[in-house]
Motif scaffolding. Structure first.
Motif, PDB file in Angstrom:
ATOM      1  N   PHE A  99      79.638   5.788  39.267  1.00  0.00           N
ATOM      2  CA  PHE A  99      81.060   5.879  38.923  1.00  0.00           C
ATOM      3  C   PHE A  99      81.692   7.094  39.588  1.00  0.00           C
ATOM      4  CE2 PHE A  99      84.575   6.773  35.801  1.00  0.00           C
ATOM      5  CZ  PHE A  99      85.336   5.664  36.140  1.00  0.00           C
ATOM      6  N   LEU A 102      82.594   6.024  42.985  1.00  0.00           N
ATOM      7  CA  LEU A 102      83.779   5.172  42.963  1.00  0.00           C
ATOM      8  C   LEU A 102      85.062   5.990  42.856  1.00  0.00           C
ATOM      9  CD1 LEU A 102      85.018   2.275  42.696  1.00  0.00           C
ATOM     10  CD2 LEU A 102      84.732   2.531  40.229  1.00  0.00           C
ATOM     11  N   PHE A 118      94.885   3.933  40.350  1.00  0.00           N
ATOM     12  CA  PHE A 118      93.708   3.472  39.615  1.00  0.00           C
ATOM     13  C   PHE A 118      94.097   2.509  38.500  1.00  0.00           C
ATOM     14  CE2 PHE A 118      90.757   3.922  36.028  1.00  0.00           C
ATOM     15  CZ  PHE A 118      89.547   3.625  36.637  1.00  0.00           C
ATOM     16  N   THR A 119      95.082   2.891  37.692  1.00  0.00           N
ATOM     17  CA  THR A 119      95.456   2.075  36.547  1.00  0.00           C
ATOM     18  C   THR A 119      96.127   0.784  36.962  1.00  0.00           C
ATOM     19  OG1 THR A 119      95.711   4.064  35.187  1.00  0.00           O
ATOM     20  CG2 THR A 119      96.751   2.052  34.383  1.00  0.00           C
ATOM     21  N   THR A 122      93.385  -1.606  38.612  1.00  0.00           N
ATOM     22  CA  THR A 122      92.427  -2.192  37.667  1.00  0.00           C
ATOM     23  C   THR A 122      93.132  -3.093  36.654  1.00  0.00           C
ATOM     24  OG1 THR A 122      92.538  -0.174  36.295  1.00  0.00           O
ATOM     25  CG2 THR A 122      90.748  -0.331  37.915  1.00  0.00           C
ATOM     26  N   LEU A 125      93.789  -6.427  38.410  1.00  0.00           N
ATOM     27  CA  LEU A 125      92.551  -7.207  38.496  1.00  0.00           C
ATOM     28  C   LEU A 125      92.192  -7.813  37.145  1.00  0.00           C
ATOM     29  CD1 LEU A 125      90.380  -4.851  40.741  1.00  0.00           C
ATOM     30  CD2 LEU A 125      91.303  -7.094  41.378  1.00  0.00           C
ATOM     31  N   TYR A 126      92.360  -7.023  36.104  1.00  0.00           N
ATOM     32  CA  TYR A 126      92.037  -7.526  34.763  1.00  0.00           C
ATOM     33  C   TYR A 126      92.954  -8.678  34.371  1.00  0.00           C
ATOM     34  CZ  TYR A 126      91.622  -7.785  29.706  1.00  0.00           C
ATOM     35  OH  TYR A 126      91.446  -8.242  28.428  1.00  0.00           O
ATOM     36  N   ASN A 158      88.750   3.282  32.034  1.00  0.00           N
ATOM     37  CA  ASN A 158      88.256   2.228  32.916  1.00  0.00           C
ATOM     38  C   ASN A 158      87.997   0.907  32.205  1.00  0.00           C
ATOM     39  OD1 ASN A 158      85.919   2.834  31.476  1.00  0.00           O
ATOM     40  ND2 ASN A 158      85.029   4.047  33.128  1.00  0.00           N
ATOM     41  N   LEU A 161      88.601  -2.153  34.298  1.00  0.00           N
ATOM     42  CA  LEU A 161      87.574  -2.390  35.307  1.00  0.00           C
ATOM     43  C   LEU A 161      86.357  -3.076  34.697  1.00  0.00           C
ATOM     44  CD1 LEU A 161      86.477  -2.071  38.152  1.00  0.00           C
ATOM     45  CD2 LEU A 161      85.785   0.268  37.561  1.00  0.00           C
ATOM     46  N   THR A 162      85.869  -2.569  33.583  1.00  0.00           N
ATOM     47  CA  THR A 162      84.702  -3.178  32.949  1.00  0.00           C
ATOM     48  C   THR A 162      85.034  -4.570  32.406  1.00  0.00           C
ATOM     49  OG1 THR A 162      85.231  -1.977  30.901  1.00  0.00           O
ATOM     50  CG2 THR A 162      83.611  -0.983  32.378  1.00  0.00           C
ATOM     51  N   THR A 164      87.184  -6.615  33.715  1.00  0.00           N
ATOM     52  CA  THR A 164      87.225  -7.481  34.891  1.00  0.00           C
ATOM     53  C   THR A 164      85.824  -7.872  35.337  1.00  0.00           C
ATOM     54  OG1 THR A 164      89.303  -6.513  35.658  1.00  0.00           O
ATOM     55  CG2 THR A 164      87.947  -7.617  37.302  1.00  0.00           C
ATOM     56  N   LEU A 165      84.919  -6.903  35.372  1.00  0.00           N
ATOM     57  CA  LEU A 165      83.561  -7.187  35.831  1.00  0.00           C
ATOM     58  C   LEU A 165      82.861  -8.191  34.920  1.00  0.00           C
ATOM     59  CD1 LEU A 165      82.425  -3.597  36.885  1.00  0.00           C
ATOM     60  CD2 LEU A 165      82.978  -5.526  38.388  1.00  0.00           C
TER      61      LEU A 165
END
Length: 423
Positions: A99, A102, A118-119, A122, A125-126, A158, A161-162, A164-165
């Motif tokens: 991380f 990243l 960043f916000t 992410t 993407l979410y 984050n 991000l998590t 989304t993953l």
């Protein structure tokens, strides 16, 4: 009932569009305001530090060559004071070096701009992942998880991000196992949130996804070792031990946590007892994943249960991790009416809303009461989010067990996985 009200949001395309636009506009407004806040514009010049400030400090240390120092709270707090002009917050650093890597590019941007990039990235993407999974239920999912999205934006964490993953794991687990494995491997940035998904892949024998995830973890670990030196791993382990002692002493803002440990600790249970309680809940979470795979009404529902309970395993889980629960709800929506009554669905939605909104409202109350300086001893503020998720886990287990009992009573065969999980 709450379920009927929320489920009416998708009654027509025009209504769905209206609510989606309203929620997205509200999220955009929060991002804009917090960008000014992180940039220290105007009245916010003397603000306290927040989570993304720690991200930005770590990004800078990657290039200064002393990254291992952020894993010692004694030195990291001095870095925070240097960045904030003397003010600090209780923010130990326990993220894996993947991380850190990243975050490294954000060191070249001012903190406000870095936060915005960043916000916004992410979050986009979410939302795209949630929209892909939820389809016509997108508006309903957005309304239910809105408090969690707002507080994630507020601290610059984050969780998008998590979320989304894990969403990408769920979307690709059947037909594109390599992509699912890449997404799961990227969860090395927060491995405790990937345990349930890993168990799902193991039970369903998705060997290609498991092998791909393992290769991602090993390859990224090798890269970090080459870049930061082998001492980075000793520093990480030391930080984990240090943070565990801080958790045991209640130094963290536990009212913001959504773990069973925090709920029990704030209810007066000694630290050792709270850890045992967390262990029991974690075991029940793993049982829920196995039971969902074996007996859920559909593979998508089983994936939804897996994503929902992923945040319940670790004692170190915050309200900004709840976007992952939105992914789980989106997966469960199509089949939820088959296994849950309107009253049960109302309780599910209410519990997720409470878990997300409580920390947000409590933080606002404490800020209004104490100003910029909030006492870290928060034993007067219960960890309601943790209680809500414990209740949610109990309800999910009840639904899965009831489905099992009904199937056995009718002599029905156990449901097998169809060829395709998600269209």
């Amino acid at each position: 009932m709450l379920a009927e009200t929320l489920e009416q949001l998708q009654s027509s395309p025009s209504k769905r569009t209206l609510y989606v636009r309203f929620v997205l506009a509200a999220l955009g407004a929060v991002v804009l305001v917090k960008t000014f806040w992180f940039a220290r514009w105007g009245a916010w010049q003397g603000r306290e530090l927040a989570d993304f400030d720690a991200f930005h400090i770590v990004a800078q240390r990657v290039w200064r060559g002393d990254l291992d120092q952020v894993y010692r709270f004694e030195t990291f707090v001095k870095m925070q004071a240097e960045a904030a002009g003397g003010t600090t917050s209780f923010m130990p650093w326990t993220y894996p070096p993947q991380f850190d890597l990243l975050l490294a590019p954000f060191a070249f941007l001012p903190v406000g701009v870095a936060y915005l990039v960043f916000t916004a990235a992410t979050l986009a993407l979410y939302l795209a992942t949630l929209r892909r999974i939820a389809c016509d239920n997108f508006a309903q999912a957005l309304v239910i998880v809105f408090p969690a999205l707002a507080i994630t934006i507020g601290c610059g964490q984050n969780g998008f991000l998590t979320g989304t993953l894990i969403g990408l794991v769920c979307l690709n687990v059947d037909r594109r196992q390599v992509l699912a494995g890449l997404a799961l491997g990227a969860m090395v940035i927060k491995p405790h949130l990937a345990i349930a998904a890993g168990l799902y892949l193991l039970i369903t024998r998705r060997w290609i996804a498991i092998a791909t995830a393992a290769m991602v973890v090993l390859a990224s670990s090798l890269v970090c070792t080459l870049l930061f030196g082998p001492q980075i791993w000793a520093a990480l382990l030391g930080s984990i031990r240090e943070s565990a002692s801080y958790l045991d002493q209640g130094f963290y803002p536990l009212f913001r946590m959504i773990s069973s440990y925090a709920a029990l600790y704030m209810a007066g249970v000694p630290a050792a007892g709270a850890f045992w309680g967390q262990a029991i809940v974690a075991a029940l979470v793993l049982c829920a994943v196995a039971l969902a795979v074996a007996r859920a009404v559909s593979p998508a529902f089983a994936l939804g249960v897996t994503a929902t309970v992923s945040v319940m395993i670790s004692p170190y889980a915050y309200d900004y991790d709840l976007p992952m629960v939105g992914i789980g709800l989106a997966l469960m929506f199509p089949d939820l009416a088959k296994v849950a009554s309107p009253r049960e669905r109302s309780v599910i939605y209410a519990l997720v809303l409470v878990a997300g909104a409580y920390g947000l409202l409590q933080s606002a109350r404490l800020a209004a009461q104490y100003g910029q300086k909030v006492d870290l001893d928060q034993h007067f503020a219960p960890a309601v989010g943790g209680l809500a998720l414990m209740a949610l886990l109990a309800l999910l287990l009840r639904m899965l067990l009831r489905k099992t009992q009904r199937a056995d009573a009718r002599g029905e065969p156990r449901l097998q996985q169809p060829a395709r999980v998600l269209e």
